[in-house]
Design an enzyme around this catalytic site. Structure first.
Site, PDB file in Angstrom:
ATOM      1  CG  ASP A 182      -2.331   0.560   0.809  1.00  9.62           C
ATOM      2  OD1 ASP A 182      -2.400   1.766   0.474  1.00  9.62           O
ATOM      3  OD2 ASP A 182      -3.316  -0.190   0.831  1.00  9.62           O
ATOM      4  CG  HIS A 207      -4.404   2.028  -2.181  1.00 12.14           C
ATOM      5  ND1 HIS A 207      -4.476   2.740  -1.004  1.00 12.14           N
ATOM      6  CD2 HIS A 207      -5.682   1.909  -2.639  1.00 12.14           C
ATOM      7  CE1 HIS A 207      -5.754   3.031  -0.747  1.00 12.14           C
ATOM      8  NE2 HIS A 207      -6.501   2.560  -1.732  1.00 12.14           N
ATOM      9  CD  GLU A 223     -10.097   3.811  -1.154  1.00 13.08           C
ATOM     10  OE1 GLU A 223     -11.043   4.120  -0.403  1.00 13.08           O
ATOM     11  OE2 GLU A 223      -8.962   3.516  -0.720  1.00 13.08           O
TER      12      GLU A 223
END
Length: 549
Positions: A182, A253, A323
């Site tokens: 991440d 990420h 995302e």
């Protein structure tokens, strides 16, 4: 009885008893080796029983014995189904349709033996073992019964990962989704790209609480798993019939990877050499550049990942896909040229192109790609499976289109969300999701056709660790709610409104003793203990009732 998760059927308990003792023998038929090793290494020391190897030619006639049998000819037993029989004098037989079924039957036997069976050594004086005469027949509702653990935001030591695999096994959960990369950290050693862990595994400091908090932990922070650590984790999971699903996040990420190798970022938009692993939380704007170099780089990463996670235990590879802000791509001449070159409609289609590439790459190597439901945007790769996290909608769309789905909606089964609305909940995040809320979660939305419903292959609970700094905090957020989730995933429960939560709570009274014996720092039913609170550290509670189906 106090079995968790609830079995499919139970005949008993009757008045007769079988009492295992130091003369009890263990017969392990072909295909039951993992259960045999587990019984000898776990139950035997807890109960002070040697469980000597049985030698009779016909173990079904032997008295005072525990028998493990794989019976593939029994049409009533699937690979994970089992039948557990206890008879006075004769002993115990666990008969499964496969090795996994026998192992799950052994987990039930452990519960029947009482909370002392969950300790690592025999208590003084030894337990008084009495198993009531009964027959338990059981099978899982879903083939995918999982927990996702985020080790990127806060690192989980290898020994604690192994501990969580034991906790999953104790609750008949069979998938461990391993969130390894991440923005805040890269946690898996890749030998051809050593900077991923030399640089990407360490951050200078860490936000204390939610990103809106003004508090910081100023200690440098990090950690990663060596390749031998990963092999050990995968082997340990396989012994417990748990599949490990590694997640390598793309194209969002990814700041930790870009910090290690700046050429992976959008160098025509920002100075990627100034980046370091992110110290706070949220959605990061720095995403991978859609270049041939990035594609080849991640193919190299995945080549090592596939070697560490063999297909027998890890058929699925999670590629994230969630995302991913498209702002840098909109500003990047390189990204815009790639969109034009490929004849794509927009930046969503560009992300879809990247996911489709790796779907084909993994398929050619005998694996299956799974990603968060954003991979639906711009068109879904042909063989991809969807983790539906933004509610049910993405999963419904995917299932109706013929794609397999794992239901894990944030509003229902994100265990980082707070468990109560009271002021003492530590760093409260998200909606209030009580133990009863989790128990009434339903993975299959109503209204799906039978064909679409068959594509809901399972469900998992997700644990994001931004505000979970250590093992105790993870335990607090996960338990006891994971027990309720396990029953939802395993047992054939009625519709949510008809579920008997009072009976579940009654069974939990003994299960708390099992969790105590295992050393789990769960949230007590009466609320957090003084040392479980985090006064003065901001969270991000969300108000209102989450949507239901």
């Amino acid at each position: 009885m106090n079995l968790l998760p609830a079995p499919s059927s139970l005949d008993g308990p009757h008045r007769g008893e079988f009492a295992p003792d130091t003369n009890t023998t263990l017969y392990a038929g072909p295909g039951t080796e993992t259960t045999e090793r587990w019984l000898r290494s776990t139950l035997a020391p807890a109960l002070g029983l040697p469980l000597a190897q049985g030698t009779a030619e016909d173990p079904t006639r032997a008295s005072n014995a525990i028998r493990l049998v794989v019976d593939e000819r029994d049409a009533t037993l699937g690979p994970e189904a089992y039948r557990l029989r206890i008879r006075p004098g004769w002993g115990v037989e666990i008969r499964g349709g496969g090795g996994a079924g026998v192992f799950w039957g052994a987990q039930t036997l452990r519960q029947l033996l009482g909370p002392s069976a969950f300790r690592q050594a025999e208590l003084a004086g030894g337990p008084s073992l009495r198993l009531a005469e009964q027959t338990v027949e059981d099978r899982p509702r879903f083939s995918w019964r999982g927990l996702m653990l985020d080790v990127a935001r806060h690192f989980t030591h290898k020994t604690d990962v192994l501990r969580y695999l034991d906790l999953l096994a104790a609750h008949k959960l069979n998938v461990f989704h391993f969130h390894l990369t991440d923005d805040q950290g890269w946690r898996i050693e890749i030998k051809r790209y050593p900077k991923l862990t030399e640089v990407g595994a360490w951050r200078a400091r860490t936000k204390w609480g939610h990103r809106f908090s003004d508090l910081w932990d100023e200690k440098p922070y990090g950690g990663y798993y060596t390749q031998d650590d990963i092999r050990e984790i995968v082997a340990y999971a396989a012994e417990r019939h748990i599949a490990v699903v590694p997640e390598i996040d793309i194209p969002g990420h990814s700041q930790a990877a870009i910090a290690a190798y700046p050429e992976l970022g959008n160098t025509d938009v920002i100075d990627t050499t100034a980046l370091s692993p992110w110290e706070t939380w949220g959605i990061n704007p720095n995403v991978l550049a859609p270049t041939d170099h990035t594609i080849r780089f991640y193919e190299g990463v995945l080549e090592e990942v596939l070697e560490l996670f063999p297909v027998e235990t890890s058929p699925f590879i999670h590629m994230g896909g969630d995302e991913c802000p498209k702002d840098q791509w909109k500003q990047s001449p390189t990204a815009q040229a790639r969109i034009a070159e490929l004849g794509l409609a927009d930046e969503d289609a560009l992300q879809s192109w990247m996911i489709r590439h790796f779907d084909g790459w993994l398929t050619a190597r005998g694996r299956r790609l799974i990603g968060w439901d954003e991979i639906l945007e711009g068109g879904l790769a042909a063989g991809a499976t969807v983790s539906s996290w933004r509610g049910y909608a993405g999963g419904i769309t995917a299932a109706e289109a013929g794609h397999d789905v794992v239901m894990c909606p944030e509003q229902q089964v994100y265990l980082d969300h707070r468990q109560d609305g009271g002021p003492d909940e530590p760093m409260p995040i998200g909606y209030v999701r009580t133990l009863e809320d989790i128990y009434r979660f339903e993975p299959v939305p109503p209204g799906l056709t039978p064909e679409a419903a068959a594509h809901i292959i399972g469900t998992q609970a997700n644990v994001w660790t931004e505000v979970m700094q250590d093992r105790s905090r993870v335990d607090y957020q996960v338990f006891p709610r994971l027990v309720a989730f396990a029953e939802v995933a395993w047992s054939a429960l009625p519709a949510p409104a008809a579920r008997d939560f009072e009976d579940f709570e009654r069974r939990m009274v003994e299960h708390y003793q099992r969790l105590d014996a295992l050393g789990v720092d769960y949230r007590p039913p009466g609320g957090p203990l003084p040392w479980q609170r985090r006064p003065g550290v901001k969270g991000f509670p969300r108000e209102g009732a989450p949507p239901t189906v």
